[in-house]
Write a protein that holds these residues in place. Structure first.
Motif, PDB file in Angstrom:
ATOM      1  N   VAL A 221      35.511   9.879 -21.592  1.00 27.83           N
ATOM      2  CA  VAL A 221      34.506   9.131 -21.641  1.00 27.83           C
ATOM      3  C   VAL A 221      33.262   9.194 -20.653  1.00 27.83           C
ATOM      4  CG1 VAL A 221      35.184   7.633 -20.089  1.00 27.83           C
ATOM      5  CG2 VAL A 221      33.799   6.802 -21.977  1.00 27.83           C
ATOM      6  N   ALA A 222      33.564   9.973 -19.645  1.00 24.42           N
ATOM      7  CA  ALA A 222      32.433  10.503 -18.727  1.00 24.42           C
ATOM      8  C   ALA A 222      31.442  11.488 -19.248  1.00 24.42           C
ATOM      9  CB  ALA A 222      32.855  10.896 -17.441  1.00 24.42           C
ATOM     10  N   GLU A 223      32.001  12.328 -20.355  1.00 28.47           N
ATOM     11  CA  GLU A 223      31.087  13.246 -20.667  1.00 28.47           C
ATOM     12  C   GLU A 223      29.860  12.821 -21.396  1.00 28.47           C
ATOM     13  OE1 GLU A 223      33.456  15.648 -23.003  1.00 28.47           O
ATOM     14  OE2 GLU A 223      35.268  16.188 -21.391  1.00 28.47           O
ATOM     15  N   ILE A 224      30.165  11.617 -22.038  1.00 26.01           N
ATOM     16  CA  ILE A 224      28.864  10.993 -22.688  1.00 26.01           C
ATOM     17  C   ILE A 224      27.708  10.669 -21.795  1.00 26.01           C
ATOM     18  CG2 ILE A 224      29.546   8.471 -22.687  1.00 26.01           C
ATOM     19  CD1 ILE A 224      29.272   8.408 -25.634  1.00 26.01           C
ATOM     20  N   GLU A 225      27.872  10.350 -20.679  1.00 28.71           N
ATOM     21  CA  GLU A 225      27.033   9.796 -19.805  1.00 28.71           C
ATOM     22  C   GLU A 225      25.830  10.857 -19.437  1.00 28.71           C
ATOM     23  OE1 GLU A 225      24.678   9.301 -16.320  1.00 28.71           O
ATOM     24  OE2 GLU A 225      26.448  10.558 -16.379  1.00 28.71           O
ATOM     25  N   ALA A 254      29.624   3.729 -19.425  1.00 26.94           N
ATOM     26  CA  ALA A 254      30.474   5.250 -19.200  1.00 26.94           C
ATOM     27  C   ALA A 254      30.432   5.834 -17.734  1.00 26.94           C
ATOM     28  CB  ALA A 254      30.207   6.162 -20.286  1.00 26.94           C
ATOM     29  N   ALA A 255      29.608   5.301 -17.025  1.00 25.47           N
ATOM     30  CA  ALA A 255      29.478   5.929 -15.545  1.00 25.47           C
ATOM     31  C   ALA A 255      30.236   5.520 -14.455  1.00 25.47           C
ATOM     32  CB  ALA A 255      27.733   5.379 -14.895  1.00 25.47           C
ATOM     33  N   LYS A 256      30.882   6.455 -13.657  1.00 29.18           N
ATOM     34  CA  LYS A 256      31.545   6.167 -12.666  1.00 29.18           C
ATOM     35  C   LYS A 256      30.633   5.239 -11.555  1.00 29.18           C
ATOM     36  CE  LYS A 256      34.208  10.398 -13.174  1.00 29.18           C
ATOM     37  NZ  LYS A 256      34.490  11.652 -12.510  1.00 29.18           N
ATOM     38  N   PRO A 257      31.289   4.304 -10.750  1.00 27.02           N
ATOM     39  CA  PRO A 257      30.537   3.780  -9.728  1.00 27.02           C
ATOM     40  C   PRO A 257      29.763   4.922  -8.911  1.00 27.02           C
ATOM     41  CG  PRO A 257      32.619   2.821  -9.847  1.00 27.02           C
ATOM     42  CD  PRO A 257      32.702   3.962 -10.936  1.00 27.02           C
ATOM     43  N   GLY A 258      28.786   4.524  -8.379  1.00 24.57           N
ATOM     44  CA  GLY A 258      27.958   5.205  -7.346  1.00 24.57           C
ATOM     45  C   GLY A 258      27.166   5.991  -8.066  1.00 24.57           C
ATOM     46  N   GLU A 259      26.738   7.334  -7.889  1.00 24.89           N
ATOM     47  CA  GLU A 259      25.627   8.070  -8.571  1.00 24.89           C
ATOM     48  C   GLU A 259      25.488   7.908 -10.023  1.00 24.89           C
ATOM     49  OE1 GLU A 259      23.847  12.753  -8.306  1.00 24.89           O
ATOM     50  OE2 GLU A 259      25.737  11.974  -7.037  1.00 24.89           O
ATOM     51  N   GLU A 260      26.594   7.838 -10.516  1.00 28.72           N
ATOM     52  CA  GLU A 260      26.189   7.772 -12.069  1.00 28.72           C
ATOM     53  C   GLU A 260      25.834   6.495 -12.399  1.00 28.72           C
ATOM     54  OE1 GLU A 260      29.605   9.118 -14.264  1.00 28.72           O
ATOM     55  OE2 GLU A 260      29.943  11.060 -13.580  1.00 28.72           O
ATOM     56  N   SER A 261      26.360   5.342 -12.105  1.00 26.00           N
ATOM     57  CA  SER A 261      25.802   4.126 -12.479  1.00 26.00           C
ATOM     58  C   SER A 261      24.381   3.872 -11.953  1.00 26.00           C
ATOM     59  CB  SER A 261      26.753   3.111 -11.699  1.00 26.00           C
ATOM     60  OG  SER A 261      27.050   3.070 -10.629  1.00 26.00           O
ATOM     61  N   ALA A 281      13.704  -5.510 -14.081  1.00 28.89           N
ATOM     62  CA  ALA A 281      13.781  -4.139 -13.315  1.00 28.89           C
ATOM     63  C   ALA A 281      14.282  -4.380 -12.027  1.00 28.89           C
ATOM     64  CB  ALA A 281      12.452  -3.505 -13.031  1.00 28.89           C
ATOM     65  N   VAL A 282      13.819  -5.265 -11.223  1.00 29.63           N
ATOM     66  CA  VAL A 282      14.249  -5.464  -9.812  1.00 29.63           C
ATOM     67  C   VAL A 282      15.738  -5.877  -9.627  1.00 29.63           C
ATOM     68  CG1 VAL A 282      14.250  -7.155  -7.800  1.00 29.63           C
ATOM     69  CG2 VAL A 282      11.957  -6.306  -8.909  1.00 29.63           C
ATOM     70  N   SER A 283      16.199  -6.923 -10.758  1.00 22.21           N
ATOM     71  CA  SER A 283      17.576  -7.039 -10.997  1.00 22.21           C
ATOM     72  C   SER A 283      18.571  -5.600 -11.013  1.00 22.21           C
ATOM     73  CB  SER A 283      17.782  -8.046 -12.066  1.00 22.21           C
ATOM     74  OG  SER A 283      19.111  -8.448 -12.298  1.00 22.21           O
ATOM     75  N   HIS A 284      18.130  -4.892 -11.875  1.00 21.58           N
ATOM     76  CA  HIS A 284      18.709  -3.644 -12.048  1.00 21.58           C
ATOM     77  C   HIS A 284      19.073  -2.743 -10.736  1.00 21.58           C
ATOM     78  CE1 HIS A 284      19.912  -3.674 -16.282  1.00 21.58           C
ATOM     79  NE2 HIS A 284      18.785  -3.936 -16.888  1.00 21.58           N
ATOM     80  N   LEU A 285      17.829  -2.722 -10.121  1.00 23.98           N
ATOM     81  CA  LEU A 285      17.604  -1.791  -8.964  1.00 23.98           C
ATOM     82  C   LEU A 285      18.502  -2.165  -7.705  1.00 23.98           C
ATOM     83  CD1 LEU A 285      13.958  -0.592  -9.457  1.00 23.98           C
ATOM     84  CD2 LEU A 285      16.017   0.658  -9.422  1.00 23.98           C
ATOM     85  N   GLU A 286      18.295  -3.754  -7.678  1.00 26.49           N
ATOM     86  CA  GLU A 286      18.913  -4.236  -6.816  1.00 26.49           C
ATOM     87  C   GLU A 286      20.481  -4.258  -6.767  1.00 26.49           C
ATOM     88  OE1 GLU A 286      17.081  -8.114  -6.150  1.00 26.49           O
ATOM     89  OE2 GLU A 286      15.640  -7.301  -4.668  1.00 26.49           O
ATOM     90  N   LYS A 287      21.122  -3.825  -8.077  1.00 23.92           N
ATOM     91  CA  LYS A 287      22.434  -3.671  -8.037  1.00 23.92           C
ATOM     92  C   LYS A 287      23.001  -2.243  -7.916  1.00 23.92           C
ATOM     93  CE  LYS A 287      23.295  -7.504 -11.321  1.00 23.92           C
ATOM     94  NZ  LYS A 287      22.086  -7.994 -11.405  1.00 23.92           N
ATOM     95  N   VAL A 288      22.153  -1.342  -7.235  1.00 24.40           N
ATOM     96  CA  VAL A 288      22.348   0.078  -7.217  1.00 24.40           C
ATOM     97  C   VAL A 288      23.183  -0.329  -5.661  1.00 24.40           C
ATOM     98  CG1 VAL A 288      21.714   2.063  -5.974  1.00 24.40           C
ATOM     99  CG2 VAL A 288      20.556   0.898  -8.003  1.00 24.40           C
ATOM    100  N   GLN A 289      24.270   0.490  -5.782  1.00 22.83           N
ATOM    101  CA  GLN A 289      25.360   0.589  -4.541  1.00 22.83           C
ATOM    102  C   GLN A 289      25.406   2.069  -3.865  1.00 22.83           C
ATOM    103  OE1 GLN A 289      26.800  -1.957  -3.226  1.00 22.83           O
ATOM    104  NE2 GLN A 289      25.870  -3.344  -4.811  1.00 22.83           N
TER     105      GLN A 289
END
Length: 455
Positions: A221-225, A254-261, A281-289
């Protein structure tokens, strides 16, 4: 710069922020004028459409909240309404959210039908309002369920058909839209014909970048990302925001936590910015980990668009250290001006190697205005106009001269702006700095001849 259009109405319904753009009122009133010449009927029509569309979007929002989403906001605009929430949903849950809007409208229309049958109105306008409510909630609800993106029926069709049959869903949208256009032209319903013609064309354009996603084994599944993410950026750059959003959510799921997500959230943030939804937009970026991993330029743009200039500035300066491009430099200078760090703003603008000096001089003019040096700002805008001939630059030169108390120069530059094709008469009519210049006989006569009546 805040991306919210002027004269936008903003309020909250509980935890849900609502934004109503001026284009919503304008388009609704124009649609009402097509069917009636009575101002009372048009006014009731605008109120009915507002309430009905808001109820429709609340239906989407409540369903999404029931499935665990946070609502970033509801936006009513020229094209109708949009509800923004903070995460991707599974295929069938997304279908449920799409169906909840029309279902809410049908329930509301059914309530109005019951009122009409059991508590009939005693006045003519009461009769008109109830008929309008039933037509919008039943009639528009049925139209909205046609399988044509971006209508809810189109989203439902894409969800039911699944990611492996997205091109079939788009072809269904093209064919359905074409059939509606043919019927609309037959019955001389030109507005509906134009609207569905646009929808069909958008579906046709989406077909150029859309690709069916074949079911993969869980281990693959990660290959789709990476492919979905790259195609999402391609769709966004081509102006297909809905396709970019779909691919971004697919990449995120399909992303793994971290760089992909984090990369998927960056794409979704820019989709939201393109759609004018800074809060999402702010909501998405503030969920970056972790949050420090978020792209500084993206954060700065999202915070600026949301009007959070103080929070945007540190990220813009961090972006300037990492990616010294024209876009990043312009953003940093704008925010430094907002923060009244004017010497730093001027130094940043002068030190960068611009491809065209007009961009630098425009920023330096903003610095001069912030300092109250309107004469310098006027000279810079005049120089930019002489080099490029853009009417907006002549208009800004006129404003700067007017604010410097140079009435004759302001009038002269306002004439040059009009001669160069400046046509934002609403802005000109409301600009207090140019009140004296636009009342000058020659300019007033020019404006009157154009039939704008803003003198």
């Amino acid at each position: 710069m805040d991306s919210t259009p002027p004269f936008t109405w903003q309020f909250n319904l509980g935890r849900i922020p609502v934004l109503v753009e001026p284009s919503f009122w304008l388009m609704t009133a124009m649609f009402g004028l097509m069917g009636s010449s009575s101002w009372q009927t048009v006014l009731s029509w605008v109120a009915v459409v507002f309430v009905s569309v808001l109820m429709h979007e609340i239906g989407h929002a409540l369903m999404a909240m029931g499935l665990g989403c946070d609502i970033a906001g509801i936006r009513l605009y020229m094209g109708g309404g949009l509800t923004y929430f903070d995460r991707t949903l599974s295929r069938w849950r997304d279908v449920a959210v799409s169906a909840a809007g029309p279902l809410t409208g049908f329930l509301f229309g059914g309530l109005m039908l019951a009122v009409y049958e059991f508590v009939p109105p005693k006045s003519y306008m009461g009769y008109v309002v109830l008929r309008q409510l039933m037509w919008v909630n039943f009639g528009w609800g049925i139209i909205n369920l046609l399988p044509v993106p971006p209508l809810d029926g189109g989203h439902i069709a894409r969800g039911v058909l699944g990611p492996s049959r997205q091109r079939i869903a788009l072809w269904l949208g093209v064919i359905t839209a074409g059939g509606v256009v043919a019927l609309a032209l037959t019955f001389k319903l030109f507005f509906i014909g134009i609207m569905f013609g646009m929808f069909g064309y958008q579906c046709w354009q989406a077909l150029q970048v859309a690709r069916d996603i074949k079911p993969l084994e869980p281990v693959k599944v990660a290959e789709i990302e990476p492919d979905a993410l790259a195609r999402g950026w391609q769709a966004l750059r081509s102006g297909h925001e809905s396709e970019a959003a779909r691919l971004g959510h697919l990449a995120l799921s399909a992303a793994k936590p971290g760089e992909e997500s984090n990369a998927a959230r960056d794409l979704l943030a820019w989709v939201a910015l393109t759609e004018g939804n800074a809060r999402a937009a702010v909501s998405h970026l503030e969920k970056v980990q972790p949050l420090e991993a978020a792209r500084p330029y993206s954060l700065a743009m999202a915070y600026e668009a949301a009007g959070l200039h103080e929070r945007a500035l540190p990220h813009a300066l961090a972006a300037l250290e990492k990616e010294r491009t024209e876009s990043v430099t312009s953003l940093a200078v704008r925010l430094l001006v907002k923060a009244q760090r004017l010497d730093e703003a001027e130094r940043t603008a002068r030190e960068f190697s611009w491809k065209a000096t007009a961009k630098r001089d425009t920023l330096l003019a903003d610095v001069a205005v912030a300092r109250g040096d309107f004469g310098a700002a006027a000279a810079l805008h005049a120089s930019i106009f002489e080099a490029g001939g853009n009417a907006e630059d002549a208009y800004q030169a006129a404003r700067a001269h007017a604010r410097a108390g140079q009435g004759a120069q302001a009038s002269e530059w306002l004439k040059r702006a009009l001669e160069a094709g400046y046509d934002d008469y609403e802005e000109l009519a409301q600009d207090p700095a140019l009140a004296e210049a636009r009342s000058a006989p020659e300019i007033a006569e020019r404006l009157a001849r154009r039939g704008k009546g803003v003198a």
